[in-house]
Design a protein around this motif. Structure first.
Motif, short mmCIF file in Angstrom:
data_model
loop_
_atom_site.label_atom_id
_atom_site.label_comp_id
_atom_site.label_asym_id
_atom_site.label_seq_id
_atom_site.Cartn_x
_atom_site.Cartn_y
_atom_site.Cartn_z
N MET A 10 38.99 29.20 33.25
CA MET A 10 39.87 29.30 34.41
C MET A 10 39.03 29.67 35.62
O MET A 10 38.27 30.63 35.59
N SER A 11 39.18 28.88 36.70
CA SER A 11 38.38 29.14 37.90
C SER A 11 39.00 30.28 38.70
O SER A 11 40.22 30.49 38.67
N SER A 12 38.18 31.01 39.43
CA SER A 12 38.66 32.11 40.26
C SER A 12 39.39 31.57 41.48
O SER A 12 39.05 30.50 42.00
N PRO A 13 40.46 32.29 41.95
CA PRO A 13 41.18 31.83 43.15
C PRO A 13 40.26 31.80 44.35
O PRO A 13 39.32 32.58 44.47
N GLN A 14 40.51 30.89 45.25
CA GLN A 14 39.73 30.78 46.48
C GLN A 14 40.28 31.76 47.52
O GLN A 14 41.02 31.41 48.43
N TYR A 15 39.93 33.06 47.33
CA TYR A 15 40.49 34.11 48.19
C TYR A 15 40.15 33.91 49.65
O TYR A 15 40.91 34.34 50.55
N GLU A 16 39.02 33.29 49.94
CA GLU A 16 38.65 33.16 51.34
C GLU A 16 39.61 32.25 52.11
O GLU A 16 39.63 32.28 53.36
N THR A 17 40.46 31.48 51.39
CA THR A 17 41.41 30.59 52.08
C THR A 17 42.79 31.20 52.17
O THR A 17 43.69 30.60 52.78
N TRP A 18 43.00 32.39 51.49
CA TRP A 18 44.34 32.99 51.48
C TRP A 18 44.65 33.65 52.81
O TRP A 18 43.77 34.26 53.43
N PRO A 19 45.94 33.61 53.20
CA PRO A 19 46.36 34.37 54.39
C PRO A 19 46.27 35.88 54.11
O PRO A 19 46.27 36.33 52.97
N ARG A 20 46.29 36.67 55.18
CA ARG A 20 46.14 38.13 55.06
C ARG A 20 47.27 38.72 54.23
O ARG A 20 47.05 39.60 53.40
N GLU A 21 48.52 38.27 54.41
CA GLU A 21 49.66 38.84 53.71
C GLU A 21 49.55 38.61 52.20
O GLU A 21 49.86 39.49 51.39
N GLU A 22 49.12 37.39 51.81
CA GLU A 22 48.99 37.10 50.39
C GLU A 22 47.88 37.93 49.73
O GLU A 22 47.99 38.35 48.58
N LEU A 23 46.77 38.18 50.48
CA LEU A 23 45.69 39.01 49.93
C LEU A 23 46.17 40.43 49.68
O LEU A 23 45.86 41.04 48.64
N ILE A 24 46.97 40.99 50.61
CA ILE A 24 47.48 42.35 50.45
C ILE A 24 48.42 42.41 49.25
O ILE A 24 48.35 43.34 48.42
N ALA A 25 49.25 41.38 49.08
CA ALA A 25 50.17 41.35 47.93
C ALA A 25 49.39 41.28 46.61
O ALA A 25 49.77 41.90 45.62
N ARG A 26 48.33 40.52 46.64
CA ARG A 26 47.51 40.39 45.43
C ARG A 26 46.86 41.72 45.05
O ARG A 26 46.82 42.12 43.87
N ARG A 62 47.97 44.74 45.72
CA ARG A 62 49.01 45.64 45.23
C ARG A 62 49.37 45.31 43.77
O ARG A 62 49.61 46.19 42.96
N HIS A 63 49.39 43.99 43.46
CA HIS A 63 49.69 43.57 42.09
C HIS A 63 48.60 44.08 41.13
O HIS A 63 48.89 44.58 40.05
N LEU A 64 47.35 43.97 41.54
CA LEU A 64 46.25 44.43 40.69
C LEU A 64 46.29 45.94 40.50
O LEU A 64 46.04 46.45 39.40
N ASP A 65 46.65 46.68 41.56
CA ASP A 65 46.75 48.14 41.44
C ASP A 65 47.82 48.52 40.43
O ASP A 65 47.64 49.42 39.61
N ALA A 66 48.94 47.82 40.48
CA ALA A 66 50.03 48.13 39.54
C ALA A 66 49.63 47.81 38.11
O ALA A 66 49.97 48.53 37.17
N THR A 67 48.90 46.72 37.94
CA THR A 67 48.46 46.34 36.60
C THR A 67 47.48 47.36 36.02
O THR A 67 47.61 47.77 34.86
N LEU A 68 46.55 47.85 36.81
CA LEU A 68 45.56 48.84 36.34
C LEU A 68 46.23 50.16 36.01
O LEU A 68 45.84 50.87 35.08
#
Length: 524
Positions: free
Chosen positions: A1-17, A19-25
């Motif tokens: 599975m390839s890694s997401p292309q974070y450099e193309t994501w908007p700022r709002e989607e990066l912040i949501a991502r 927060r999701h990782l923090d909740a998972t950890l």
């Protein structure tokens, strides 16, 4: 599975991502942990205790290129280049054959004879105690009464510094060894076919660590009372020189006057710190003969490329050979008669020198050394240090294999052969350059040799001439013909008794005071 292309994501989607990782950890059990592969621990070197091994006393015979080093002897002060002994000492320590931290005195280090900066040796000898597979074992019988300890080791040498161990010299013409070839761990005991321990391969082991400019040639078991210095029967020096413009017969006449026991105070450098009062030494043999540049073989050509002075004696004073050679050059050039040697040896009024041959006038008494420049050190070689056959038994690491010996022995010969071949190429190239230059710059007139009987008249008639007085090694001393002063009419140095007394009352007393202060401080 390839890694997401974070450099193309908007700022709002990066912040949501995030927060999701923090909740998972946060949902992961706090007691669980990720086990990472342990990094391999560096292997700790095994501590080597040399005192747990047998020891034996041996002699080492070795050669070295003097121009690569700051002389033979250990130096307590930092030098521009390493010393031969410092390099050899560090190599023995690196091979775990001696305790390098204990200093030279701990292994009973003794040398046969010192050589100065620039002087080489084809057969220097040291004696010392080293690690062994079999211990002292059987040794040759010792010279009766040879019980002197190693008194010729430099005082206060506690440890040979890293500066004495030479890094590869980029300006050196000698091939350099790969540092990966150096073995720091002691080799395993070597067993013979019958299961008995064999002695360590001293020649091979040490040469693998030494630079090519120092080569161990052989070793010998010796008795516990053997001294490389005091057990030596005689020492043989060679001085190579060009015979161009020199009267060899006159030089042979002058050299013959050295044979026997004489006072050489006018043919040496006075070291007041040694407080020498006896300058009598015995010369056994002198000879001046042609020498081939392809080896030390006698050639029959009327114009040999090189000549050599062979000088054999029981012991020598500081710079004695170079002083002798300087006088022989003056004689060969015709600036001095051969009888000047007899005069320089006539230094003790209580033991006057007789005329060398019938018909000669009694020599002039010369109690103080005249001023003159000594010969260049480059062509001087300590050729041989001779011992009684019952005291030494020189051997290599040859194992009697089909090709006649150990491969390392042949490697040693090939190394020296390669150095020799390279030197011959340099000599050939230099000769080619000289020939090319002669097409545009003809060689100047060489006035030497001047006939001694007409010397003064010749110098007066050619007073504007510049004399290039030979000093050996391609070096000359420039002097105007009109200002040349015969040797016995030159200024004289102070008498040896005055020089010794001046040192005792000056530097000697200050040195003694410092030692006394140090002893008092140690007692406190």
């Amino acid at each position: 599975m390839s890694s997401p292309q974070y450099e193309t994501w908007p700022r709002e989607e990066l912040i949501a991502r995030l927060r999701h990782l923090d909740a998972t950890l946060a949902s992961v059990d706090s007691h669980s942990r990720i086990v990472l592969p342990r990094r391999a621990e560096a292997r700790r070197p095994r501590k080597f205790d040399i005192s747990s091994y047998p020891r034996r006393k041996i002699a080492l015979k070795f050669c070295y290129s003097g121009w690569e080093y700051n002389g033979l002897v250990f130096q307590s002060d930092k030098t521009r280049r390493p010393t031969v002994e410092g390099t050899l000492y560090n190599a023995l320590s690196e091979c775990k054959l001696i305790d390098g931290a204990a200093g030279p005195q701990a292994c009973g280090w003794e040398r046969c004879g010192r050589t100065d900066v620039g002087v080489s040796s084809a057969s220097q000898v040291i004696s010392l105690w080293v690690r062994s597979n079999i211990g002292q074992g059987e040794t040759p019988s010792h010279i009766e009464g040879a019980t002197k300890s190693s008194v010729d080791v430099v005082e206060n040498v506690q440890k040979i510094t890293d500066s004495d161990f030479p890094a590869p010299d980029p300006d050196s013409e000698l091939p350099q060894l790969d540092a990966s070839e150096i073995e720091t761990a002691p080799p395993a005991p070597v067993l013979a076919d019958d299961g008995q321990k064999q002695e360590l391969r001293y020649v091979t082991i040490i040469n693998r660590v030494l630079p090519p400019s120092i080569r161990i040639l052989a070793w010998s078991p010796v008795s516990t009372s053997f001294s490389s210095r005091f057990s030596c029967l005689h020492r043989h020096y060679k001085y190579f020189f060009s015979p161009n413009g020199l009267d060899l017969d006159a030089m042979r006449d002058a050299a013959a006057r050295l044979v026997g026991e004489h006072d050489f105070r006018n043919l040496c450098k006075l070291d007041a710190a040694k407080q020498i009062t006896n300058f009598r030494r015995r010369i056994i043999r002198t000879n001046i003969r042609p020498a081939s540049i392809l080896g030390d073989d006698v050639v029959t050509s009327n114009q040999p490329h090189m000549c050599v002075l062979d000088l054999v004696g029981t012991a020598f004073l500081y710079n004695q050979v170079r002083h002798i050679m300087a006088i022989l050059f003056l004689v060969g050039a015709g600036l001095e008669p051969p009888s000047v040697v007899t005069a320089l040896l006539n230094a003790d009024p209580e033991r006057p020198e007789p005329p060398f041959r019938e018909g000669e006038a009694p020599p002039e008494l010369v109690t103080c050394k005249p001023e003159y420049q000594i010969a260049d050190p480059l062509p001087l070689v300590l050729w041989e240090c001779s011992y009684d056959e019952k005291d030494v038994k020189w051997q290599t690491d040859a194992d009697g294999s089909e090709n006649g010996g150990d491969a390392e022995v042949y490697t040693l010969y090939n190394q020296l052969s390669a150095i020799h071949a390279r030197s011959l190429i340099h000599s050939t190239l230099d000769a080619t350059f000289l020939k090319a230059a002669s097409n545009f710059h003809p060689p100047p007139h060489n006035p030497f040799p001047i006939h001694p009987s007409s010397r003064d008249e010749y110098l007066r008639e050619n007073s504007s001439m510049t004399l290039n007085v030979p000093l050996g090694g391609g070096m000359t001393h420039r002097a105007a013909a009109r200002t040349y002063i015969p040797l016995l009419r030159r200024n004289r140095f102070a008498h040896v008794d005055i020089v010794n007394e001046r040192w005792r009352k000056g530097k000697g007393e200050r040195r003694a005071a410092r030692r006394a202060e140090k002893l008092d401080a140690d007692d406190e």
